[in-house]
Scaffold this motif. Structure first.
Motif, PDB file in Angstrom:
ATOM      1  N   ALA A 166       0.907  -1.265   0.119  1.00 48.50           N
ATOM      2  CA  ALA A 166      -0.003  -0.133  -0.095  1.00 48.50           C
ATOM      3  C   ALA A 166       0.662   1.303  -0.076  1.00 48.50           C
ATOM      4  N   LEU A 167       1.935   1.239   0.796  1.00 46.69           N
ATOM      5  CA  LEU A 167       2.920   2.491   0.735  1.00 46.69           C
ATOM      6  C   LEU A 167       3.392   2.621  -0.366  1.00 46.69           C
ATOM      7  N   PHE A 168       3.957   1.549  -1.157  1.00 43.06           N
ATOM      8  CA  PHE A 168       4.605   1.676  -2.446  1.00 43.06           C
ATOM      9  C   PHE A 168       3.842   2.236  -3.440  1.00 43.06           C
ATOM     10  N   PHE A 169       2.444   1.843  -3.597  1.00 44.64           N
ATOM     11  CA  PHE A 169       1.456   2.543  -4.519  1.00 44.64           C
ATOM     12  C   PHE A 169       1.072   4.179  -4.126  1.00 44.64           C
ATOM     13  N   LEU A 170       0.793   4.082  -2.796  1.00 40.16           N
ATOM     14  CA  LEU A 170       0.397   5.641  -2.492  1.00 40.16           C
ATOM     15  C   LEU A 170       1.663   6.638  -2.582  1.00 40.16           C
ATOM     16  N   LEU A 171       2.960   6.124  -2.269  1.00 39.86           N
ATOM     17  CA  LEU A 171       4.012   6.828  -2.289  1.00 39.86           C
ATOM     18  C   LEU A 171       4.433   7.133  -3.873  1.00 39.86           C
ATOM     19  N   SER A 172       4.133   6.077  -4.585  1.00 43.99           N
ATOM     20  CA  SER A 172       4.494   6.118  -5.967  1.00 43.99           C
ATOM     21  C   SER A 172       3.537   7.457  -6.905  1.00 43.99           C
ATOM     22  N   ALA A 173       2.130   7.480  -6.222  1.00 41.15           N
ATOM     23  CA  ALA A 173       1.307   8.376  -6.996  1.00 41.15           C
ATOM     24  C   ALA A 173       1.941   9.763  -6.052  1.00 41.15           C
ATOM     25  N   ALA A 174       2.086  10.001  -5.028  1.00 42.41           N
ATOM     26  CA  ALA A 174       2.525  11.405  -4.606  1.00 42.41           C
ATOM     27  C   ALA A 174       3.692  11.714  -5.118  1.00 42.41           C
ATOM     28  N   THR A 175       4.787  10.931  -5.480  1.00 38.38           N
ATOM     29  CA  THR A 175       6.054  11.133  -6.178  1.00 38.38           C
ATOM     30  C   THR A 175       5.767  11.391  -7.585  1.00 38.38           C
ATOM     31  N   ALA A 176       4.703  10.943  -8.234  1.00 40.35           N
ATOM     32  CA  ALA A 176       4.648  11.365  -9.689  1.00 40.35           C
ATOM     33  C   ALA A 176       3.799  12.879  -9.776  1.00 40.35           C
ATOM     34  N   ALA A 177       3.062  13.081  -8.739  1.00 40.25           N
ATOM     35  CA  ALA A 177       2.375  14.165  -8.706  1.00 40.25           C
ATOM     36  C   ALA A 177       3.362  15.430  -8.342  1.00 40.25           C
ATOM     37  N   LEU A 178       4.355  15.123  -7.309  1.00 34.82           N
ATOM     38  CA  LEU A 178       5.427  16.083  -7.119  1.00 34.82           C
ATOM     39  C   LEU A 178       6.501  16.038  -8.288  1.00 34.82           C
ATOM     40  N   ALA A 179       6.820  14.918  -9.055  1.00 31.45           N
ATOM     41  CA  ALA A 179       7.627  15.089 -10.004  1.00 31.45           C
ATOM     42  C   ALA A 179       6.975  15.797 -11.500  1.00 31.45           C
ATOM     43  N   LEU A 180       5.607  15.653 -11.435  1.00 39.17           N
ATOM     44  CA  LEU A 180       5.102  16.375 -12.742  1.00 39.17           C
ATOM     45  C   LEU A 180       4.884  17.871 -12.237  1.00 39.17           C
ATOM     46  N   GLY A 181       4.558  18.288 -11.121  1.00 41.10           N
ATOM     47  CA  GLY A 181       4.846  19.658 -10.768  1.00 41.10           C
ATOM     48  C   GLY A 181       6.120  20.178 -10.836  1.00 41.10           C
ATOM     49  N   LEU A 182       7.242  19.606 -10.317  1.00 40.11           N
ATOM     50  CA  LEU A 182       8.450  20.344 -10.681  1.00 40.11           C
ATOM     51  C   LEU A 182       8.990  20.300 -12.248  1.00 40.11           C
ATOM     52  N   ALA A 183       8.379  19.328 -12.948  1.00 35.30           N
ATOM     53  CA  ALA A 183       8.643  19.321 -14.300  1.00 35.30           C
ATOM     54  C   ALA A 183       8.317  20.511 -14.955  1.00 35.30           C
ATOM     55  N   LEU A 184       6.937  20.590 -14.588  1.00 35.91           N
ATOM     56  CA  LEU A 184       6.287  21.776 -15.524  1.00 35.91           C
ATOM     57  C   LEU A 184       7.028  23.139 -15.047  1.00 35.91           C
ATOM     58  N   ARG A 185       7.322  23.106 -13.798  1.00 39.06           N
ATOM     59  CA  ARG A 185       7.925  24.256 -13.174  1.00 39.06           C
ATOM     60  C   ARG A 185       9.164  24.685 -13.842  1.00 39.06           C
ATOM     61  N   ILE A 186      10.017  23.672 -14.180  1.00 37.52           N
ATOM     62  CA  ILE A 186      11.410  23.757 -14.866  1.00 37.52           C
ATOM     63  C   ILE A 186      10.891  24.311 -16.189  1.00 37.52           C
ATOM     64  N   ARG A 187      10.071  23.518 -16.761  1.00 33.91           N
ATOM     65  CA  ARG A 187       9.804  23.968 -18.285  1.00 33.91           C
ATOM     66  C   ARG A 187       9.442  25.285 -18.256  1.00 33.91           C
ATOM     67  N   ARG A 188       8.491  25.871 -17.583  1.00 31.82           N
ATOM     68  CA  ARG A 188       7.914  27.243 -17.741  1.00 31.82           C
ATOM     69  C   ARG A 188       9.203  28.173 -17.156  1.00 31.82           C
ATOM     70  N   ALA A 189      10.140  27.920 -16.263  1.00 38.24           N
ATOM     71  CA  ALA A 189      11.173  28.725 -16.123  1.00 38.24           C
ATOM     72  C   ALA A 189      12.286  28.731 -17.452  1.00 38.24           C
ATOM     73  N   GLN A 190      12.324  27.593 -18.055  1.00 39.99           N
ATOM     74  CA  GLN A 190      13.097  27.562 -19.036  1.00 39.99           C
ATOM     75  C   GLN A 190      12.347  28.572 -20.380  1.00 39.99           C
ATOM     76  N   VAL A 191      11.250  28.165 -20.475  1.00 41.32           N
ATOM     77  CA  VAL A 191      10.349  29.050 -21.617  1.00 41.32           C
ATOM     78  C   VAL A 191      10.379  30.602 -21.181  1.00 41.32           C
ATOM     79  N   ALA A 192      10.439  31.024 -19.680  1.00 42.35           N
ATOM     80  CA  ALA A 192      10.461  32.209 -19.470  1.00 42.35           C
ATOM     81  C   ALA A 192      11.990  33.088 -19.762  1.00 42.35           C
ATOM     82  N   GLY A 193      12.784  31.944 -19.289  1.00 44.71           N
ATOM     83  CA  GLY A 193      14.205  32.669 -19.683  1.00 44.71           C
ATOM     84  C   GLY A 193      14.281  32.967 -21.270  1.00 44.71           C
TER      85      GLY A 193
END
Length: 430
Positions: A166-193
């Motif tokens: 249960a922890l594996f699947f729950l933490l995997s979902a939380a990690t995916a949400a965190l990684a997606l947010g950081l990826a979009l944040r980095i992409r937006r920073a690159q586009v703004a630059g």
């Protein structure tokens, strides 16, 4: 995929890009519309099914052992928990940290009471929003809070699923949400630059264009000053001399008038050449260009002959000067001599003796123009802080060749102009 496939997809990609651009503009103008749309979508997809089925425990696909450990909430309690999970998402972009804390708190209380809801997707949405819009230093605290909430969920469902699974699947979902947010944040920073860099390059391009225009205007202004100032000074002197000579020697007066005409025609030709640089390109295509060579060292003799006719006594000497000097160097020397002789003609007048020397020493070309001053009177020295356009133009011309220029009263009397041009090759070769 082949190149043809990408070519066929081009129109669809362009439409998608235009749609995304319109969506970004609309979001920038009315950000609350997107926030309400997200909350409405979560409510329709995850809250309404719970209200219709009576919660997760009413779903027949849930294992019997898990349903026995979970509580069935009332409709009012379910609505309250759903509101606590979903409504904070309205502030997920403007205030991501308070929204995340509120959602995780309700989520933890809900599972502490033994209630499962489909709206439990909200903590993942709030974690994604915090990674995308929040402060990065808040992410460790958010991760710790999320881990505690997930451990609580894993313990609650341990009767049906292993805690670690249960922890594996729950933490995997939380990690995916965190990684997606950081990826979009980095992409937006690159586009703004990239946009900032493009804007900066555009500004620099405009500045270079304005500097080029200013440089060209300064060059044309120097040429106009040299042409108009010199030729007008000669023509005025010849006119005065012709008016005086008419009563004494009509033949000398006629010669002065002929020289005035020649000087005017020469000045007009040089003006046409300089002003031709400012014509519009369409006009240039409809007319044949009027071309003439730039004046050089070979024209200094003619320049001296002209000012001799105007009344100056010019003694011209050269030493080691080659006729194969660069055209720009020859033009610079000619303009310096022209300006110096014009100043002598204006300030000292006819009858002044001028010594002109152009000498080549190693890789330096030296020009010296020394006059004896007005006959029978003293010449007023020109203050350095009141330099006219002529001296400024000479200094700019000399500076192009890393040279030096001095102009002022000579030790033995009169006025002296000395210019030194450095003709050393830029590459350092001898």
């Amino acid at each position: 995929m082949t190149t043809d496939d990408f070519t066929e997809m081009g129109p669809y990609i362009a439409r998608l890009s235009r749609f995304g651009e319109r969506l970004r503009r609309s979001d920038a103008e009315r950000p609350w519309v997107v926030d309400i749309a997200v909350v409405g979508l979560v409510f329709v997809l995850f809250c309404l099914p719970d209200l219709m089925d009576g919660g997760v425990t009413g779903d027949g696909d849930v294992p019997r052992a898990l349903r026995s450990t979970l509580k069935q909430p009332t409709v009012a309690g379910m609505l309250a928990l759903q509101a606590g999970l979903v409504l904070p998402l309205l502030w997920r972009r403007r205030k991501p940290w308070p929204a995340f804390v509120a959602v995780v708190t309700v989520f933890a209380v809900q599972w502490a009471l033994g209630i499962a809801l489909r709206a439990d997707i909200a903590p993942l949405v709030s974690l994604y929003s915090l990674a995308l819009h929040g402060r990065l230093r808040q992410l460790p605290q958010a991760g710790t809070a999320m881990l505690g909430a997930m451990v609580l969920v894993a313990v609650r469902v341990s009767v049906a699923v292993s805690v670690w699974v249960a922890l594996f699947f729950l933490l995997s979902a939380a990690t995916a949400a965190l990684a997606l947010g950081l990826a979009l944040r980095i992409r937006r920073a690159q586009v703004a630059g990239l946009r900032e860099r493009a804007a900066r390059l555009e500004i620099e391009r405009d500045q270079r264009g304005r500097l080029a225009v200013a440089t060209e205007r300064a060059r044309v202004a120097r040429e106009m000053h040299d042409i108009v100032g010199h030729n007008l000074s000669v023509m005025i002197t010849l006119a005065d001399a012709g008016a005086y000579a008419t009563a004494v020697s009509p033949q000398r007066g006629k010669e002065a008038l002929v020289l005035i005409g020649d000087t005017g025609r020469q000045a007009l030709g040089e003006l046409r050449r300089v002003l031709g640089l400012l014509r519009d390109a369409t006009e240039e295509r409809t007319r044949e260009p009027e071309l003439s060579p730039q004046p050089g060292l070979a024209d200094v003799d003619a320049l001296c002959a002209k000012v001799r006719t105007a009344g100056l006594e010019v003694v011209y000497r050269t030493a080691g000067v080659s006729e194969h000097l660069d055209d720009g160097v020859q033009l610079t020397v000619h303009r310096i001599v022209q300006e110096a002789l014009t100043n002598t003609l204006k300030h000292a007048g006819a009858g002044t003796r001028v010594h002109l020397t152009i000498a080549m020493e190693d890789a330096r070309l030296k020009v010296r123009v020394h006059d004896t001053g007005p006959v029978g009177q003293s010449r007023m020295p020109q203050k350095s802080n009141e330099e006219g356009h002529g001296l400024v133009g000479m200094r700019e011309r000399v500076a192009l060749y890393s040279g030096s220029l001095s102009a002022g009263p000579a030790p033995g009397g009169g006025w002296a102009v000395e210019a030194t041009l450095d003709l050393t090759p830029r590459g350092g070769a001898s």
